[in-house]
Design an enzyme around this catalytic site. Structure first.
Site, PDB file in Angstrom:
ATOM      1  N   ARG A   1       0.870  -1.363  -0.133  1.00  0.00           N
ATOM      2  CA  ARG A   1      -0.032   0.012  -0.083  1.00  0.00           C
ATOM      3  C   ARG A   1       0.882   1.254   0.061  1.00  0.00           C
ATOM      4  O   ARG A   1       0.438   2.190  -0.478  1.00  0.00           O
ATOM      5  CB  ARG A   1      -1.153   0.041   1.112  1.00  0.00           C
ATOM      6  CG  ARG A   1      -2.092  -1.247   1.059  1.00  0.00           C
ATOM      7  CD  ARG A   1      -3.034  -1.121   1.973  1.00  0.00           C
ATOM      8  NE  ARG A   1      -2.759  -1.017   3.328  1.00  0.00           N
ATOM      9  CZ  ARG A   1      -2.541  -2.452   3.969  1.00  0.00           C
ATOM     10  NH1 ARG A   1      -2.919  -3.583   3.307  1.00  0.00           N
ATOM     11  NH2 ARG A   1      -1.916  -2.493   5.060  1.00  0.00           N
TER      12      ARG A   1
ATOM     13  N   GLU B   1       4.413  -9.343  15.522  1.00  0.00           N
ATOM     14  CA  GLU B   1       3.579  -9.870  16.667  1.00  0.00           C
ATOM     15  C   GLU B   1       3.600 -11.567  16.557  1.00  0.00           C
ATOM     16  O   GLU B   1       3.456 -12.116  17.470  1.00  0.00           O
ATOM     17  CB  GLU B   1       2.245  -9.179  16.748  1.00  0.00           C
ATOM     18  CG  GLU B   1       2.390  -7.790  17.074  1.00  0.00           C
ATOM     19  CD  GLU B   1       1.166  -7.144  17.065  1.00  0.00           C
ATOM     20  OE1 GLU B   1       0.192  -7.802  17.707  1.00  0.00           O
ATOM     21  OE2 GLU B   1       0.777  -6.051  16.423  1.00  0.00           O
TER      22      GLU B   1
END
Length: 173
Positions: free
Chosen positions: A61, A98
């Site tokens: 993006r 994460e």
């Protein structure tokens, strides 16, 4: 358009891509021609006199905003991509997420030594991806002039991770 007008065009998608995540969908922002132009105009206004030598876009993006901005600034666009997408010799870096690790790559000949580089991505969350991108830029001989984001999720404190670098964000949540 105000920053609040731009923020109102960002759609919130609950539980995407995994449960518990509130995904900020920019397709409604970039699908509005006036809003998309406003984002690029604001970024151009900020950087037009800062002697930027290249704009780096982060896959994927980040490419949406980096390409038109590089064009407006009259400088080259350098992509940072996922592994195996760049055809020439690359520098690679692995970084923690994460829920695992990821890798990014940049061409070894992306910059002239000491080039002032503006890094653009759509969103600043924890700062892990952009920190890895900065390391790659420096491996390739560039100097990070500033990190720019269309959206910053302030509650994730990504700016803290990047505290030694200048950070700009257009919209904060």
């Amino acid at each position: 358009m105000t920053r609040q007008d731009l923020a109102s065009l960002i759609r919130n998608i609950p539980d995407f891509p995994i449960p518990g995540i509130q995904f900020k969908d920019i397709t409604t922002l970039i699908g509005n021609g006036q809003a998309f132009s406003e984002v690029i105009d604001r970024l151009h206004e900020r950087y037009q006199n800062q002697q930027i030598d290249a704009v780096v876009g982060i896959e994927s993006r980040g490419f949406i905003f980096s390409a038109p901005l590089a064009y407006r600034l009259g400088v080259g666009l350098v992509p940072i991509r996922k592994p195996g997408k760049l055809p020439a010799a690359t520098y690679q870096i692995e970084y923690q997420l994460e829920y695992g690790t990821n890798r990014l790559e940049i061409h070894r000949d992306a910059f002239q030594p000491g080039a002032r580089v503006l890094v653009i991505d759509d969103l600043l969350a924890t700062g892990g991806t952009i920190a890895a991108a900065c390391d790659l830029i420096e491996m390739a001989g560039g100097q990070v002039a500033e990190l720019a984001f269309v959206i910053e999720l302030t509650f994730l404190n990504g700016r803290e991770r990047l505290r030694e670098r200048p950070v700009f964000s257009l919209i904060q949540f």
